[in-house]
Design a protein around this motif. Structure first.
Motif, PDB file in Angstrom:
ATOM      1  N   TRP A  17     -18.253  29.654  19.485  1.00  9.33           N
ATOM      2  CA  TRP A  17     -17.584  30.402  18.406  1.00  9.33           C
ATOM      3  C   TRP A  17     -16.224  29.802  18.072  1.00  9.33           C
ATOM      4  O   TRP A  17     -15.838  29.741  16.903  1.00  9.33           O
ATOM      5  N   ALA A  18     -15.487  29.364  19.101  1.00  8.94           N
ATOM      6  CA  ALA A  18     -14.153  28.799  18.879  1.00  8.94           C
ATOM      7  C   ALA A  18     -14.218  27.560  17.985  1.00  8.94           C
ATOM      8  O   ALA A  18     -13.505  27.460  16.975  1.00  8.94           O
ATOM      9  N   PHE A  19     -15.066  26.621  18.329  1.00 11.95           N
ATOM     10  CA  PHE A  19     -15.121  25.365  17.577  1.00 11.95           C
ATOM     11  C   PHE A  19     -15.943  25.498  16.294  1.00 11.95           C
ATOM     12  O   PHE A  19     -15.767  24.712  15.359  1.00 11.95           O
ATOM     13  N   TYR A  20     -16.801  26.475  16.248  1.00 10.43           N
ATOM     14  CA  TYR A  20     -17.532  26.811  15.013  1.00 10.43           C
ATOM     15  C   TYR A  20     -16.548  27.285  13.945  1.00 10.43           C
ATOM     16  O   TYR A  20     -16.605  26.846  12.783  1.00 10.43           O
ATOM     17  N   ALA A  61     -18.867  22.191  19.252  1.00  6.34           N
ATOM     18  CA  ALA A  61     -19.611  23.461  19.215  1.00  6.34           C
ATOM     19  C   ALA A  61     -21.060  23.232  19.645  1.00  6.34           C
ATOM     20  O   ALA A  61     -21.641  24.053  20.373  1.00  6.34           O
ATOM     21  N   THR A  62     -21.633  22.111  19.227  1.00  3.93           N
ATOM     22  CA  THR A  62     -23.015  21.776  19.586  1.00  3.93           C
ATOM     23  C   THR A  62     -23.154  21.532  21.087  1.00  3.93           C
ATOM     24  O   THR A  62     -24.200  21.823  21.675  1.00  3.93           O
ATOM     25  N   LEU A  63     -22.113  21.013  21.714  1.00  6.69           N
ATOM     26  CA  LEU A  63     -22.147  20.791  23.158  1.00  6.69           C
ATOM     27  C   LEU A  63     -22.215  22.112  23.929  1.00  6.69           C
ATOM     28  O   LEU A  63     -22.641  22.130  25.082  1.00  6.69           O
ATOM     29  N   PHE A  64     -21.803  23.188  23.284  1.00 10.22           N
ATOM     30  CA  PHE A  64     -21.930  24.506  23.905  1.00 10.22           C
ATOM     31  C   PHE A  64     -23.284  25.141  23.593  1.00 10.22           C
ATOM     32  O   PHE A  64     -23.928  25.684  24.483  1.00 10.22           O
ATOM     33  N   ARG A  65     -23.678  25.068  22.328  1.00 12.36           N
ATOM     34  CA  ARG A  65     -24.978  25.626  21.935  1.00 12.36           C
ATOM     35  C   ARG A  65     -25.677  24.635  21.021  1.00 12.36           C
ATOM     36  O   ARG A  65     -25.089  24.145  20.055  1.00 12.36           O
ATOM     37  N   ILE A  66     -26.932  24.368  21.306  1.00 14.11           N
ATOM     38  CA  ILE A  66     -27.688  23.365  20.565  1.00 14.11           C
ATOM     39  C   ILE A  66     -27.820  23.728  19.091  1.00 14.11           C
ATOM     40  O   ILE A  66     -28.003  22.858  18.228  1.00 14.11           O
ATOM     41  N   GLU A  67     -27.673  25.022  18.759  1.00 14.13           N
ATOM     42  CA  GLU A  67     -27.766  25.463  17.363  1.00 14.13           C
ATOM     43  C   GLU A  67     -26.705  24.809  16.486  1.00 14.13           C
ATOM     44  O   GLU A  67     -26.863  24.721  15.262  1.00 14.13           O
ATOM     45  N   GLY A  68     -25.606  24.347  17.106  1.00 12.19           N
ATOM     46  CA  GLY A  68     -24.571  23.677  16.326  1.00 12.19           C
ATOM     47  C   GLY A  68     -25.089  22.445  15.620  1.00 12.19           C
ATOM     48  O   GLY A  68     -24.559  22.053  14.570  1.00 12.19           O
TER      49      GLY A  68
END
Length: 506
Positions: free
Chosen positions: A146-149, A178-185
């Motif tokens: 969420w932060a980097f999104y 953000a992608t490194l946290f969640r693949i959805e990025g």
């Protein structure tokens, strides 16, 4: 004092202090970590044995960036793994708060009507967001996402105003992190640059240039990933394989699951006469279900202010701003709707990314109500009162304590020999018992087969640790243990939920 309050940096400083205090409060009142946290913490602890070992600890660990960061914080600060995780989440929440305020202030600068105090209203909205605060008790990688999104949205808005390489690169880097946290990025990293083609006020050359600038990191990553698979043809690719599967077969999977559920609905609910309308009924049900989830995630007052802002067209900024915001809304809706259709459930935190974008309209609704202060004061005061009331459930825990689960696990850690065999139906109690190590996830899956207990297979365990809520305790079918064993310890909360510890060989 008035001069200090009007200084642009003051709102960020105050918001930072309040965000840190909120994060500290939320983490300090959480006595039992969430089940997903066990995976991240175990994976972080296993980083000492190498990243490949850490990635094989559990399902979520296959995307290891968050666990790796926790391990780094532990190594640098010597904090416990739990404290390190909460510290990271506090930093991520602070970045999200700053990015949210920055986006709102940036949008306001392009508006014709002066937006006094808009930064303070943005801070109020994000700091009192019910669901955003409620999940601060969870140790989850979503906080980083969420932060980097939000940071990515901030830089993308800057890019479409200045058309400079530095903002394109900043958007790429933020979305990549953000992608490194969640693949959805990765979905945003790939699809968002296509909005450049819809900025029709720009020349074709300018749109091509924008598209290429926003896609530069994506192309580089695709080349590197392709090269990796050429060099390591037997590699599974972790969660990249899951993303590939969704891109290739996601629609087919959605269609098959929808048809299966529609057939089940026709057979069990609608009957023969209504079977032909099963698909329509299921479609309507899913959309209503989704809408209720979005409204609940936003809160009723934020939803009302959002609709008010749309009705009054309060965010009638430049076309590029609208393109950016609505592209994030549309992609979020598609991703979450597909997930709902495939899995028939939707966790609240999956909708927070959508809620954070929709919340960007809320400060402008509050600003519009505030501008009416001289004529009528009650609408603004009522909105603020309802926001505060709505926020209380996210900041304070009005439910029943889970401390009894931790107490039970810690009793096992202190009183049960390390070589003793334990059966437990609760992964959190298993974690605090300190008896399972990285086998906790395989054991928890095996223990889900509860038939092994009534069928006397429980006798092969030295201790049985059963978590039961107050409803299960009143069920006669769950009292088989009373015919065989007497608990040696019972831990409970005020509602009557219990963890009972039995010793099978006395």
């Amino acid at each position: 004092m008035r001069k200090l309050r009007s200084h642009p940096s003051t709102v960020y400083l105050v918001a930072a202090v309040l965000s840190i205090l909120l994060s500290f409060w939320m983490s300090s009142r959480e006595f039992v970590i969430n089940p997903d946290a066990i995976c991240y913490l175990q994976s972080a602890a296993t980083m000492k044995s190498g990243i490949h070992a850490a990635m094989n600890v559990c399902g979520q660990a296959q995307w290891p960036f968050y666990a790796w960061l926790i391990a780094i914080v532990v190594n640098v600060t010597k904090l416990s793994y739990v404290t390190a995780a909460y510290t990271l989440n506090g930093v991520f929440s602070l970045i999200a708060v700053w990015a949210f305020i920055g986006i709102v202030v940036l949008i306001a600068k392009k508006m014709q009507t002066p937006q006094k105090h808009i930064g303070w209203l943005a801070a109020l909205v994000i700091l009192l967001a019910h669901e955003f605060n409620a999940v601060k008790t969870y140790i989850i990688r979503d906080h980083g996402f969420w932060a980097f999104y939000l940071a990515a949205i901030f830089f993308l808005l800057h890019y479409f105003r200045a058309r400079e390489w530095r903002y394109a690169l900043a958007w790429n880097v933020s979305t990549l992190v953000a992608t490194l946290f969640r693949i959805e990025g990765a979905i945003f990293l790939f699809f968002i640059p296509f909005i450049a083609w819809f900025d029709i006020k720009q020349t074709i050359f300018a749109r091509v240039k924008a598209f290429l600038q926003l896609h530069v990191v994506t192309v580089m990553i695709a080349i590197m990933v392709g090269g990796w698979f050429l060099l390591h043809p037997l590699s599974s690719g972790g969660r990249l394989a899951e993303l590939q599967f969704q891109l290739c077969h996601g629609v087919l999977l959605l269609k098959q699951n929808f048809q299966l559920k529609a057939a089940g609905l026709a057979a069990t609910v609608l009957g023969h006469n209504g079977a032909r309308d099963a698909s329509l009924v299921l479609t309507i049900t899913l959309f209503i279900w989704y809408g209720i989830n979005v409204i609940t995630n936003l809160s009723l007052i934020y939803t009302g202010l959002l609709i008010y802002s749309w009705y009054k067209k309060l965010l009638a900024s430049d076309r590029a701003t609208r393109l950016v915001l609505w592209s994030y809304v549309v992609i979020n809706v598609i991703v979450t709707l597909v997930f709902l259709g495939q899995n028939m459930f939707l966790s609240k935190r999956y909708l927070i990314a959508l809620s954070l974008v929709l919340m960007l309209w809320v400060p402008f609704a509050l600003s519009h109500l505030m501008q009416q202060w001289q004529r009528r004061q009650w609408p603004f005061l009522l909105a603020i009162l309802l926001i505060i009331i709505s926020s209380l459930g996210g900041i304070f825990d009005f439910g029943y304590s889970k401390q009894y689960m931790r107490d039970a696990g810690q009793w096992l850690a202190l009183n049960v020999p390390k070589n003793a065999t334990i059966y437990s139906n609760d992964v959190q109690v298993m974690y605090y018992s300190q008896h399972f190590g990285n086998e906790i996830f395989a054991k928890a899956d095996a223990f889900l087969n509860s038939k092994m207990i009534p069928n006397s297979q429980w006798k092969k365990y030295d201790y049985l640790v059963l978590r039961m809520d107050h409803k299960e305790l009143n069920s006669a079918t769950n009292r088989w243990y009373e015919r065989h064993l007497i608990p040696i310890q019972v831990f409970y909360n005020k509602r009557g939920d219990q963890v009972r510890i039995y010793r099978s060989h006395l």
